[in-house]
Design a protein around this motif. Structure first.
Motif, PDB file in Angstrom:
ATOM      1  N   MET A  15       0.843  -1.211   0.000  1.00 55.93           N
ATOM      2  CA  MET A  15       0.000   0.000   0.000  1.00 55.93           C
ATOM      3  C   MET A  15       0.871   1.250   0.000  1.00 55.93           C
ATOM      4  O   MET A  15       1.128   1.843   1.048  1.00 55.93           O
ATOM      5  CB  MET A  15      -0.868   0.023   1.265  1.00 55.93           C
ATOM      6  CG  MET A  15      -2.175  -0.729   1.221  1.00 55.93           C
ATOM      7  SD  MET A  15      -3.441  -0.149   0.077  1.00 55.93           S
ATOM      8  CE  MET A  15      -3.855   1.455   0.706  1.00 55.93           C
ATOM      9  N   ALA A  65      -6.526   9.424   1.367  1.00 56.60           N
ATOM     10  CA  ALA A  65      -7.084  10.529   2.157  1.00 56.60           C
ATOM     11  C   ALA A  65      -7.817   9.956   3.359  1.00 56.60           C
ATOM     12  O   ALA A  65      -8.593   9.008   3.227  1.00 56.60           O
ATOM     13  CB  ALA A  65      -8.055  11.336   1.298  1.00 56.60           C
ATOM     14  N   ASP A 104     -10.284   2.636   6.501  1.00 60.59           N
ATOM     15  CA  ASP A 104      -8.856   2.340   6.492  1.00 60.59           C
ATOM     16  C   ASP A 104      -8.672   1.049   5.696  1.00 60.59           C
ATOM     17  O   ASP A 104      -9.097  -0.027   6.115  1.00 60.59           O
ATOM     18  CB  ASP A 104      -8.339   2.184   7.926  1.00 60.59           C
ATOM     19  CG  ASP A 104      -6.814   2.043   7.942  1.00 60.59           C
ATOM     20  OD1 ASP A 104      -6.277   1.287   7.115  1.00 60.59           O
ATOM     21  OD2 ASP A 104      -6.176   2.706   8.776  1.00 60.59           O
ATOM     22  N   LEU A 164      -5.991  -0.721   4.737  1.00 61.41           N
ATOM     23  CA  LEU A 164      -5.125  -1.757   5.316  1.00 61.41           C
ATOM     24  C   LEU A 164      -5.806  -2.477   6.467  1.00 61.41           C
ATOM     25  O   LEU A 164      -5.663  -3.694   6.619  1.00 61.41           O
ATOM     26  CB  LEU A 164      -3.808  -1.141   5.788  1.00 61.41           C
ATOM     27  CG  LEU A 164      -2.740  -0.982   4.709  1.00 61.41           C
ATOM     28  CD1 LEU A 164      -1.535  -0.247   5.262  1.00 61.41           C
ATOM     29  CD2 LEU A 164      -2.322  -2.333   4.146  1.00 61.41           C
ATOM     30  N   LYS A 185       1.906   2.172  13.748  1.00 62.86           N
ATOM     31  CA  LYS A 185       1.089   1.798  12.570  1.00 62.86           C
ATOM     32  C   LYS A 185       1.281   0.335  12.206  1.00 62.86           C
ATOM     33  O   LYS A 185       0.343  -0.354  11.798  1.00 62.86           O
ATOM     34  CB  LYS A 185       1.441   2.683  11.378  1.00 62.86           C
ATOM     35  CG  LYS A 185       0.752   4.016  11.444  1.00 62.86           C
ATOM     36  CD  LYS A 185       1.115   4.940  10.321  1.00 62.86           C
ATOM     37  CE  LYS A 185       0.677   6.346  10.726  1.00 62.86           C
ATOM     38  NZ  LYS A 185       1.194   7.376   9.837  1.00 62.86           N
TER      39      LYS A 185
HETATM   40  N1  CTP Z   1      -3.850   3.699   4.581  1.00 66.05           N
HETATM   41  C1  CTP Z   1      -4.962   2.953   4.244  1.00 66.05           C
HETATM   42  N2  CTP Z   1      -6.206   3.517   4.353  1.00 66.05           N
HETATM   43  C2  CTP Z   1      -6.374   4.759   4.826  1.00 66.05           C
HETATM   44  C3  CTP Z   1      -5.232   5.511   5.197  1.00 66.05           C
HETATM   45  C4  CTP Z   1      -3.989   4.948   5.048  1.00 66.05           C
HETATM   46  O1  CTP Z   1      -4.813   1.808   3.857  1.00 66.05           O
HETATM   47  N3  CTP Z   1      -7.583   5.264   4.919  1.00 66.05           N
HETATM   48  C5  CTP Z   1      -2.529   3.083   4.451  1.00 66.05           C
HETATM   49  C6  CTP Z   1      -1.560   3.846   3.592  1.00 66.05           C
HETATM   50  O2  CTP Z   1      -1.616   3.434   2.238  1.00 66.05           O
HETATM   51  C7  CTP Z   1      -0.211   3.517   4.202  1.00 66.05           C
HETATM   52  C8  CTP Z   1      -0.553   3.298   5.673  1.00 66.05           C
HETATM   53  O3  CTP Z   1      -1.933   3.059   5.721  1.00 66.05           O
HETATM   54  O4  CTP Z   1       0.344   2.344   3.685  1.00 66.05           O
HETATM   55  C9  CTP Z   1      -0.224   4.446   6.559  1.00 66.05           C
HETATM   56  O5  CTP Z   1      -0.809   5.602   6.063  1.00 66.05           O
HETATM   57  P1  CTP Z   1      -0.803   6.957   6.899  1.00 66.05           P
HETATM   58  O6  CTP Z   1      -1.613   7.966   6.169  1.00 66.05           O
HETATM   59  O7  CTP Z   1       0.597   7.275   7.245  1.00 66.05           O
HETATM   60  O8  CTP Z   1      -1.535   6.432   8.204  1.00 66.05           O
HETATM   61  P2  CTP Z   1      -2.859   6.793   8.888  1.00 66.05           P
HETATM   62  O9  CTP Z   1      -3.501   5.540   9.339  1.00 66.05           O
HETATM   63  O10 CTP Z   1      -3.645   7.683   8.027  1.00 66.05           O
HETATM   64  O11 CTP Z   1      -2.349   7.530  10.206  1.00 66.05           O
HETATM   65  P3  CTP Z   1      -2.133   9.081  10.521  1.00 66.05           P
HETATM   66  O12 CTP Z   1      -3.161   9.826   9.774  1.00 66.05           O
HETATM   67  O13 CTP Z   1      -2.338   9.103  12.011  1.00 66.05           O
HETATM   68  O14 CTP Z   1      -0.722   9.422  10.159  1.00 66.05           O
END
Ligand code: CTP
Length: 409
Positions: free
Chosen positions: A276, A281, A311, A313, A346
């Motif tokens: 990923m 967003a 989310d 993931l 994470k």
């Molecule tokens: N990711 C995902 N789905 C989301 C947001 C993020 O699958 N809605 C995935 C991204 O592709 C990446 C990982 O999670 O591989 C971390 O993304 P990041 O934006 O850094 O993490 P968040 O969970 O959004 O945490 P934060 O906003 O607190 O930094």
């Protein structure tokens, strides 16, 4: 695996036969040399009427082979040496005559002798007038060669040397190189694996003409997708609709996080790995206006209400817990502060096998640039920091870990 890319150190015999498209073989040759391949050019007599040996000699810095009985540099018998050492025999352009010779087991010049003698995979890029291509003799010969596992790329349709339009044009050099790459990739350490990669940001619609997005260029994800392809994986790239499609993989176009989620769940159903790299967003506008939002007379501002996106993931991890979905999931953590602590958190929360953390405040790494410097954190507690490298090299490092994980599991 070498970080030079798929062609690094590979020996390619490039057979050039006598057609006007022979000049394009120089571009193919140049691309292969630049990509790190050792290219031995074998020219037929007719090819030398169209393009000079000197061109290929200057491009490869190696002797050019033209004659079965002349041995440049006094080496061993050329057709045996070249046949034995080749990782790939590429004939571009391939005339009807050479196709016919190989299909009938003739070995009356160096190139056809090598074609008969080499156990290496073979790729032919035909170029000829339409009537010659369509002739039953040529079609029968091509069918015979395909039956033996020899692969073909093209010919393409378009303008021919005679001025006529039709089938018979040599496909473009970049496509020939990409096809060669695919054949070499089958020997890679991800051969037979299905890898899903996401790249770029997402776009969350506000109204029919506006959206909320981020600075992700998609470069890191594209580098991972291309590297996985070159190591033999079947790749599905899920990415923003406006980025160009790389060769040799399935590309699923999405805009919003919700669309990306649907695409990821479908694609990972049968996949070995999910990587990923997309910057998804976290929020989207609560409602999408059906019509363009107009500013009304004296309005000073506009409040957009945002709601959480799924989310992706986390949803994949939940499936994994029930025994479906990919064997390995890799996430990215783009951080501006507390890089390691945030990435560790994470890794755990998203139940990942590996997380690739990078500091997006650095000017030479992260968004939009071609280089990156990352830290890989594994569930086994391992922490591996990379130096500043190209995104392709970072991609190879990530895939080294993925390949190792799959080998061990
Ligand atoms: N990711 C995902 N789905 C989301 C947001 C993020 O699958 N809605 C995935 C991204 O592709 C990446 C990982 O999670 O591989 C971390 O993304 P990041 O934006 O850094 O993490 P968040 O969970 O959004 O945490 P934060 O906003 O607190 O930094």
């Amino acid at each position: 695996m070498s970080h030079q890319g798929i062609f690094g150190g590979k020996r390619i015999v490039l057979g050039v036969t006598g057609g006007i498209a022979a000049y394009k073989a120089a571009t193919v040759c140049s691309r292969l040399v630049q990509a790190g391949a050792l290219v031995d050019v074998v020219m037929t007599e007719a090819a030398q009427k169209f393009i000079s040996q000197l061109t290929f000699q200057a491009l490869t810095h190696r002797p050019i082979y033209t004659d079965m009985f002349h041995i440049p540099g006094g080496e061993n018998i050329p057709h045996i040496v070249l046949a034995d050492s080749a990782d790939l025999l590429l004939i571009a352009p391939a005339t009807a005559n050479t196709i016919g010779k190989v299909a009938n087991g003739l070995a009356d010049n160096l190139l056809s002798a090598i074609a008969l003698a080499t156990p290496a995979p073979k790729l032919m890029a035909p170029a000829m007038e339409t009537d010659m291509w369509r002739h039953p003799a040529t079609q029968r010969n091509v069918a015979t060669l395909k039956g033996w596992g020899i692969e073909f790329i093209g010919p393409a349709a378009g303008r021919l040397a005679s001025g006529a339009m039709g089938e018979g044009r040599l496909v473009e050099p970049d496509e020939i190189v990409a096809a060669a790459q695919m054949i070499l990739a089958r020997q890679g350490d991800l051969a037979g694996r299905t890898v899903v990669v996401t790249a770029g940001g997402t776009r969350e619609a506000i109204d029919p003409v506006r959206f909320v997005s981020n600075h992700s260029s998609g470069k890191m994800g594209y580098a991972v997708a291309e590297a996985a392809r070159d190591r033999g994986a079947q790749v599905t790239l899920i990415t923003l609709a406006n980025l160009p499609a790389p060769f040799g993989m399935a590309v699923v176009r999405v805009d919003s996080a919700q669309e990306m989620l649907d695409a990821v769940l479908t694609a990972t159903d049968q996949a070995t790995a999910l990587i990923m790299a997309a910057a998804v967003a976290d929020f989207r506008p609560l409602t999408v206006a059906e019509q363009k939002i107009k500013k009304r007379g004296d309005t000073e501002g506009l409040v957009l209400e945002l709601v959480r996106n799924p989310d992706i993931l986390a949803e994949v991890a939940a499936r994994k817990a029930t025994g479906t979905g990919p064997e390995i999931t890799v996430g990215f953590a783009a951080e501006t502060h507390d890089l390691l602590a945030n990435a560790q958190e994470k890794l755990k929360r998203k139940r990942l096998d590996l997380i690739v953390a990078n500091d997006v405040t650095a000017t030479d790494a992260g968004f939009a640039v071609d280089t990156n410097r990352v830290t890989l954190l594994g569930t086994d507690g391992s922490i591996e920091e990379t130096p500043l490298m190209t995104k392709r090299e970072v991609a190879e490092t990530i895939l080294d870990r993925v390949a190792r994980f799959l080998m061990d599991s």
